[in-house]
Scaffold this motif. Structure first.
Motif, PDB file in Angstrom:
ATOM      1  N   PHE A 244       0.821  -1.134   0.080  1.00 52.85           N
ATOM      2  CA  PHE A 244       0.462  -0.135   0.111  1.00 52.85           C
ATOM      3  C   PHE A 244       0.918   1.233   0.274  1.00 52.85           C
ATOM      4  CE2 PHE A 244      -2.878  -3.051   1.897  1.00 52.85           C
ATOM      5  CZ  PHE A 244      -3.842  -3.416   0.848  1.00 52.85           C
ATOM      6  N   TYR A 245       1.867   1.758   0.512  1.00 53.40           N
ATOM      7  CA  TYR A 245       2.313   2.447   1.241  1.00 53.40           C
ATOM      8  C   TYR A 245       3.536   3.044   0.154  1.00 53.40           C
ATOM      9  CZ  TYR A 245       4.724   6.469   4.021  1.00 53.40           C
ATOM     10  OH  TYR A 245       4.909   7.670   3.936  1.00 53.40           O
ATOM     11  N   LEU A 250      -4.302   4.062  -0.004  1.00 54.32           N
ATOM     12  CA  LEU A 250      -4.617   3.793   1.397  1.00 54.32           C
ATOM     13  C   LEU A 250      -5.921   2.790   1.845  1.00 54.32           C
ATOM     14  CD1 LEU A 250      -5.350   5.845   3.117  1.00 54.32           C
ATOM     15  CD2 LEU A 250      -7.617   6.704   1.927  1.00 54.32           C
ATOM     16  N   TYR A 251      -4.821   2.163   2.673  1.00 57.95           N
ATOM     17  CA  TYR A 251      -5.415   1.334   3.406  1.00 57.95           C
ATOM     18  C   TYR A 251      -6.755   1.349   3.985  1.00 57.95           C
ATOM     19  CZ  TYR A 251      -1.424   2.933   6.253  1.00 57.95           C
ATOM     20  OH  TYR A 251       0.077   4.024   6.318  1.00 57.95           O
ATOM     21  N   ARG A 252      -6.941   0.667   4.497  1.00 58.14           N
ATOM     22  CA  ARG A 252      -8.447   0.762   5.803  1.00 58.14           C
ATOM     23  C   ARG A 252      -8.070   0.496   7.402  1.00 58.14           C
ATOM     24  NH1 ARG A 252     -10.534   3.178   2.813  1.00 58.14           N
ATOM     25  NH2 ARG A 252     -11.637   3.967   4.391  1.00 58.14           N
ATOM     26  N   ASP A 256      -4.462  -0.454  10.160  1.00 56.25           N
ATOM     27  CA  ASP A 256      -2.701   0.498  10.875  1.00 56.25           C
ATOM     28  C   ASP A 256      -2.330   0.625  11.719  1.00 56.25           C
ATOM     29  OD1 ASP A 256      -1.110   2.099  10.002  1.00 56.25           O
ATOM     30  OD2 ASP A 256      -2.641   3.752   9.740  1.00 56.25           O
ATOM     31  N   VAL A 284      -0.080   7.673   7.297  1.00 59.13           N
ATOM     32  CA  VAL A 284      -0.747   6.921   5.391  1.00 59.13           C
ATOM     33  C   VAL A 284       0.839   7.377   4.422  1.00 59.13           C
ATOM     34  CG1 VAL A 284      -3.062   6.299   6.464  1.00 59.13           C
ATOM     35  CG2 VAL A 284      -2.033   8.834   6.167  1.00 59.13           C
ATOM     36  N   LEU A 288      -2.155  10.109  -2.767  1.00 61.01           N
ATOM     37  CA  LEU A 288      -2.403   9.364  -2.729  1.00 61.01           C
ATOM     38  C   LEU A 288      -2.815   9.135  -4.337  1.00 61.01           C
ATOM     39  CD1 LEU A 288      -5.095   9.418   0.238  1.00 61.01           C
ATOM     40  CD2 LEU A 288      -3.269   7.960   0.253  1.00 61.01           C
ATOM     41  N   HIS A 291      -7.410   9.012  -4.001  1.00 68.77           N
ATOM     42  CA  HIS A 291      -7.639   9.796  -4.273  1.00 68.77           C
ATOM     43  C   HIS A 291      -6.798  11.224  -3.506  1.00 68.77           C
ATOM     44  CE1 HIS A 291      -9.262   5.998  -2.263  1.00 68.77           C
ATOM     45  NE2 HIS A 291     -10.538   6.502  -2.569  1.00 68.77           N
ATOM     46  N   TRP A 293      -6.765  14.099  -0.022  1.00 71.99           N
ATOM     47  CA  TRP A 293      -6.871  14.304   1.358  1.00 71.99           C
ATOM     48  C   TRP A 293      -8.290  15.127   2.225  1.00 71.99           C
ATOM     49  CZ3 TRP A 293      -6.612  10.657   4.910  1.00 71.99           C
ATOM     50  CH2 TRP A 293      -5.642   9.644   4.602  1.00 71.99           C
ATOM     51  N   TRP A 300     -12.623   9.609   6.503  1.00 73.57           N
ATOM     52  CA  TRP A 300     -11.463   8.917   7.282  1.00 73.57           C
ATOM     53  C   TRP A 300     -11.288   9.356   8.375  1.00 73.57           C
ATOM     54  CZ3 TRP A 300      -8.773   4.900   5.116  1.00 73.57           C
ATOM     55  CH2 TRP A 300      -7.395   4.883   6.043  1.00 73.57           C
TER      56      TRP A 300
END
Length: 318
Positions: A244-245, A250-252, A256, A284, A288, A291, A293, A300
């Motif tokens: 992801f990173y 973006l992970y859920r 995290d 995070v 992205l 997305h 922010w 989020w």
């Protein structure tokens, strides 16, 4: 530990002994003034630094930590998966998973065991106290005076030019903004050697860590410490960096790791009576892939709150 991971008791003692020795050495080295960079790069200065009597006995251990990654160093002392999580989660600070993080970072967990300090009244109390001490020695502090440029003469900083074009001449200039801004915008690339300019341009950005602060209408009985760590299973946490990173995905929230700080635990004056102030930090990507922010921050944040409400702090959402 004897109840949670009895096999790791001896490993913990070994870890504490080694880290304590290295920590004492670092304190001994830092008790002397730091050398200028131009001097440190010279051979005789390096030999002088490494030949300190406090440092010599720890050289093999330092080399071992320097050549191994964080995961291997932690595994050499701890077998239990929960213990491994507890002693290697600090890799989140550098934005790398434990297989790519230097073993010297193992020191962070040891420093955490020694305890952290909190300034009563919040972080603002530090600059306020510094201001009082400085003014007692005759220092003039000027606020709301944006610096437009660092004035340079013969490759040395000689002062600053403010945005209103006033110029101040000084013996030394200290900048607490990031290196890119300091050297490229304030000093100016025309005043830098080519290799410095190229290095600054390639310098990676710091790992982003969104922080949001919450004012709670009543105290949560489930929050029983100044700082809490909420973690996911180790393999799941390791997978975040590659899957992801690094990809800008973006992970859920339930994937995290969170650091939750309750200032009012030690300092009730930070909130009205019966209420609470907490801060939450997590990792995070800043940029992205799919997305923005500005569009998703509030949604989020509520997802995070709902997850923590289910996982560890019932009643947080309300």
């Amino acid at each position: 530990m004897t109840k949670v991971a009895p096999r790791d008791v001896e490993g913990y003692r070994c870890y504490s002994r080694h880290m304590g020795t290295i920590f004492d050495v670092y304190l001994a080295i830092l008790s002397h003034p730091m050398q200028e960079l131009r001097k440190v790069s010279k051979k005789y200065t390096l030999v002088k630094i490494t030949a300190k009597k406090e440092l010599i006995p720890t050289m093999p251990l330092n080399f071992k930590l320097g050549l191994r990654n964080l995961d291997k160093c932690v595994r050499s002392n701890f077998q239990d998966c929960y213990m491994q999580l507890m002693f290697r989660w600090e890799n989140m600070y550098v934005g790398l998973f434990a297989y790519r993080c230097m073993g010297l970072f193992t020191m962070m967990a040891c420093m955490g065991c020694m305890g952290y300090c909190y300034s009563m009244g919040g972080m603002i109390s530090i600059p306020r106290s510094s201001k009082e001490i400085a003014e007692a020695f005759g220092v003039e502090i000027r606020l709301n005076s944006p610096v437009k440029r660092v004035t340079v003469q013969y490759s040395e900083a000689k002062g600053v030019r403010l945005r209103d074009y006033e110029t101040l001449s000084v013996r030394a200039v200290i900048s607490n903004t990031n290196s890119r801004c300091t050297y490229r915008k304030l000093v100016g690339e025309e005043n830098l050697p080519g290799w410095v300019s190229r290095t600054i341009r390639r310098h990676p950005s710091y790992i982003p860590a969104p922080i949001f602060h919450m004012e709670l209408s009543e105290r949560l009985e489930s929050m029983k410490g100044h700082m809490s760590l909420v973690e996911t299973p180790r393999r799941q946490f390791d997978g975040i960096w590659n899957e992801f990173y690094d990809q800008g995905l973006l992970y859920r929230p339930d994937d995290d790791v969170y650091i939750i700080i309750d200032m009012t635990f030690d300092d009730p004056s930070m909130a009205p009576s019966g209420k609470q102030v907490i801060s939450l930090i997590y990792i995070v990507p800043y940029r992205l892939k799919h997305h923005d922010w500005d569009d998703i921050a509030e949604e989020w944040a509520w997802e995070v709150i709902c997850f923590l409400d289910r996982r560890i702090y019932p009643g947080l959402r309300e």
